[in-house]
Structures are given as structure tokens and as C-alpha cells.
Write an enzyme that holds these catalytic residues in place. Structure first.
Site, mmCIF file in Angstrom:
data_model
loop_
_atom_site.group_PDB
_atom_site.id
_atom_site.type_symbol
_atom_site.label_atom_id
_atom_site.label_comp_id
_atom_site.label_asym_id
_atom_site.label_seq_id
_atom_site.Cartn_x
_atom_site.Cartn_y
_atom_site.Cartn_z
ATOM 1 C CB SER A 200 38.981 34.228 48.065
ATOM 2 O OG SER A 200 38.720 33.138 47.221
ATOM 3 C CB CYS A 325 34.509 39.634 37.041
ATOM 4 S SG CYS A 325 35.353 38.850 38.400
HETATM 5 C C1 LIG Z 1 38.760 37.045 43.329
HETATM 6 C C2 LIG Z 1 38.253 38.212 44.081
HETATM 7 C C3 LIG Z 1 37.018 38.162 44.733
HETATM 8 C C4 LIG Z 1 36.087 36.985 44.616
HETATM 9 O O1 LIG Z 1 36.553 35.861 45.314
HETATM 10 P P1 LIG Z 1 35.924 34.433 44.952
HETATM 11 O O2 LIG Z 1 36.473 33.513 45.984
HETATM 12 O O3 LIG Z 1 36.387 34.095 43.587
HETATM 13 O O4 LIG Z 1 34.440 34.571 45.053
HETATM 14 C C5 LIG Z 1 36.613 39.264 45.469
HETATM 15 N N1 LIG Z 1 37.398 40.354 45.566
HETATM 16 C C6 LIG Z 1 38.597 40.429 44.965
HETATM 17 C C7 LIG Z 1 39.425 41.647 45.140
HETATM 18 C C8 LIG Z 1 39.059 39.365 44.201
HETATM 19 O O5 LIG Z 1 40.240 39.460 43.593
#
Ligand SMILES: *Cc1c(COP(=O)(O)O)cnc(C)c1O
Length: 397
Positions: A200, A325
Site C-alpha cells: 500500500s 483499525c
Molecule cells: C495499513 C495496512 C493494511 C491496509 O492497507 P490500506 O491501503 O490502508 O487498505 C493492510 N495490512 C497492513 C499490515 C497494514 O498495515
């Protein structure tokens, strides 16, 4: 002055990434699917970005790169795709761990309702799983192993290459959520024996709302989103070209700077850990060696994480209790429970995630403010009074 120490939640965009995006908002604004010259200029940029991202990850071909809306979508699509394939082959067993990101865990929970069996490997106290655990859990029905590269709360780095090797040997597909790893430590999909990988952009100073699903040649992806033929028919929707260009620039920049940022951040991290260790009845979470350079995670007894965060914010320090989250919910972090922290201790958690802007002076300020705030909260806490009166036993010495 605010010190931002919540880079595991999201990062500030780098100037390089911002500059890389701008031309794709007002000059090269075409739809890559259009046949005319304006569209074709956009298509050329998209093709170039895919090639650059593939190279940055050590992928064999740009065809292995699918652009998504971020890490969550990539996790969902990776797991769903292998599940669809597995079901057809009569393989409905998946192996994962108890401390994955919710994008993985909630997808697995849904698959369990659809008839899949999931083994959640126990995470050791140090925040690590072993290749031996994975190997022991594999059955002839296993279609997928999904283990995160680095944990977003406690920063522990899993033995991904060895887990990948175990999966290769057993003929099982291996997915890793590498959202916290890519751009922070070296990641190479071929050397690390990875079949599917999620990343991401906003976790490495790129824009929000864009990410990548890497799927090795031969892995068949299924769609989460139906529609047009973008991304080789595997992810419909007009491509987020400004985001993709910003992500590509941020990715290359982060990787280029690793030889400088990793040792510098490691040093700052270790100083921060040492400073916070001086607070009595507090303990660091997760292994100290196999750990992201910028991650500090603690539990303090006799305090409550939410109040800690609010007072830290008043003191000019932006931190997190663990995962963005889970904030807003009263449940303690599933990650801290998975490494064996009791409920009452897991409630007093603090995650500080540093980045290349963090200075040595910031670290000293964080230590000073955290000490003050912990003391202040304990002075008002009935739980702390019970602990010091001996009515309750300390868990952390
Ligand atoms: C932030 C995160 C995600 C989600 O990514 P987004 O782009 O915000 O949907 C998934 N896995 C981990 C380990 C993360 O830190």
C-alpha cells in the site's frame, strides 16, 4: 511543534511523490483505455509505472503487477483468488496466523462461513511464527498460506523467505501482506519465495487509496470488482493514474534510501526503547532483533491506552495504541493477545512508529513526555493503587 510518531497508520507524502503525481492531473489526464493520443499518453505512463514497480519488487514480469485501491483490496483479492482456485481443486484448507491485519483475518472469517477450514498459527511471545509451524500445519487439502511480512502493531518481521521455501516444497501458494515491510526493509518477491504479495502506497510516503497485488506468473486471479477490462480483466475501473505514478515514485525513493534510513531509524528506535524501558512496570512488545527499524511497541501496567494517547497528544506527540483499525473499540488488540499479553496489560499499549523525518531530539521529547504522562495517569488510576498496595499482582516486573 507536533511530533508525528504514527507512521504505521499512515505517512506524510514525500515531495517526490507529490511532484510525480501533478502532471497526471492536468496534463496527461487521459483514460488509458482510450484509443486517441491523449489516452495513449496515459497508457504509456501506466505501462512504465508497472515496469518500474515490477523491478522495485524483483518481480519477473510487469504482468505480475495489478494496481489496486490499497492494501486491504490487495489482501482480499489475493486470498479470494486462491480460495476460488482451491475450491475447484477440492483444497479448502488455509493456514494463517492469529495476528494478521483485519483485511486478512476478516476475509478468512468469511471463507470459514463458506466452508473453508483455517488454521491460525500461534504466535510466539516474541511475535514470531516459525517455518516449522507452517510445515507442520500443511495438509494435502491446503491451498494457501498467508503470513504477514511485518506486523503493523509490534513490528516483528517474520522469516518470510524460509516460510516461502516450505510452501514451495509442499506445492502450496504463499501470500504475504507486506504493507508494513515494502519501502521499510528489503523485499524481493523472487528471492523471498513469494507467490502473492500486497502493498500500500500510503505506508511509504505515497498517496492514499492505491496499492499493488503482486501475483506470480501462473497464479490465477479472480475479480473482486467486475466491469471493464482494465488490469488484464482482473480489476475493473479506470486506473488511478496520478496515484499510481505517485506510488511508483515513492516506492523507488523509499527503496533507494533504505541503506541510509534503516540504520538511522534502528538507532533512534533503540534509543527510544531504552528510554521507555526506564519506566517501571512497562515492557516492550515483540522481538528486538527481527523488528522494523521504525517500530516501538510497549505495554504499561496500570494505565489505559486511550487516555495515554490523549495526554500524549496534548503533550505534542501523535502515537497509537496499536492499530488504527481497532481504535474506537474497547477490545484490546488481537495482536497483543496473540503474543500472550493478558487483557489488562494489553489495554495499556502504546505504538510509536518513526520515519525519516524523526530526529534524535524528537526521540528525547517522546521519552520525556511519555514518562510524565504515564506517571500522571498512574497517580489517578485505581488499578495502579491496587497494584502498588499489593491487592493485585504485577504482571510486568
Ligand atoms: C495499513 C495496512 C493494511 C491496509 O492497507 P490500506 O491501503 O490502508 O487498505 C493492510 N495490512 C497492513 C499490515 C497494514 O498495515
Amino acid at each position: 511543534m507536533t511530533i508525528y510518531a504514527d507512521n504505521a497508520a499512515t505517512t506524510r507524502m514525500s515531495q517526490t511523490a507529490i511532484r510525480a503525481m501533478l502532471p497526471y492531473m492536468d496534463q496527461i489526464y487521459g483514460n488509458p483505455s482510450s484509443l486517441h493520443s491523449v489516452g495513449q499518453a496515459a497508457m504509456e505512463a501506466l505501462t512504465e509505472a508497472r515496469t518500474r514497480v515490477a523491478a522495485a519488487l524483483g518481480a519477473a514480469s510487469p504482468r505480475e503487477i495489478t494496481f489496486t485501491s490499497g492494501g486491504s483490496e490487495a489482501d482480499n483479492q489475493a486470498i479470494r483468488s486462491v480460495a476460488v482456485w482451491g475450491k475447484r481443486k477440492g483444497k479448502t484448507h488455509i493456514i494463517s496466523t492469529a495476528f494478521e491485519h483485519h483485511a486478512v483475518l476478516h476475509t478468512l472469517k468469511k471463507l470459514e462461513k463458506e466452508g473453508f477450514t483455517v488454521t491460525y498459527l500461534d504466535v510466539h511471545e516474541n511475535g514470531l511464527v516459525t517455518p516449522e509451524q507452517v510445515e507442520a500445519a500443511i495438509t494435502p487439502e491446503t491451498c494457501l498460506v498467508t503470513v504477514m511480512y511485518a506486523n503493523n502493531e509490534i513490528g516483528t518481521i517474520q522469516p518470510i523467505r524460509q516460510i516461502g521455501a516450505v510452501c514451495r516444497k509442499a506445492g502450496v501458494l504463499f501470500h504475504t501482506d507486506a504493507v508494513q515491510a515494502v519501502g521499510h526493509i528489503p523485499v524481493n518477491v523472487q528471492e523471498d519465495n513469494i507467490d502473492l504479495l500486497s502493498l500500500s502506497a500510503h505506508k511509504f510516503h505515497g498517496p492514499k487509496g492505491v496499492g499493488v497485488l503482486y501475483a506470480k506468473k501462473g497464479v490465477i486471479l479472480s475479480n473482486l470488482i467486475e466491469g471493464g477490462a482494465q488490469e488484464r480483466g482482473k480489476r475493473a475501473g479506470t486506473e488511478n493514474l496520478p496515484g499510481i505514478m505517485g506510488m511508483t515514485a515513492a516506492l523507488e525513493e523509499a527503496i533507494r534510501e533504505l541503506p541510509e534510513t534503516m540504520p538511522r531509524l534502528t538507532q533512534l528506535r533503540d534509543r527510544l526503547i531504552a528510554g521507555l524501558c526506564e519506566i517501571p512496570h512497562g515492557a516492550v512488545n515483540g522481538d528486538l532483533e527481527h523488528r522494523l527499524p521504525g517500530n516501538v511497541s510497549f505495554c504499561f501496567e496500570g494505565i489505559e491506552g486511550e487516555s495515554l494517547l490523549l495526554l500524549l497528544d496534548d503533550g505534542g506527540v501523535c502515537a497509537s495504541s496499536g492499530s488504527a483499525c481497532t481504535s474506537g473499540s474497547l477490545d484490546p488488540s488481537h495482536v497483543l493477545l496473540a503474543i500472550g499479553r493478558p487483557h489488562e496489560v494489553a489495554h495499556g499499549s502504546l505504538r510509536l512508529s518513526l520515519d525519516r523525518d524523526t530526529t534524535a531530539e524528537d526521540v528525547e521529547t517522546i521519552i520525556r513526555v511519555t514518562r510524565q504522562v504515564v506517571e500522571q495517569l498512574r497517580a489517578m488510576s485505581p488499578v495502579w493503587r491496587d497494584l502498588t498496595d499489593g491487592k493485585r499482582a504485577f504482571v510486568i516486573e
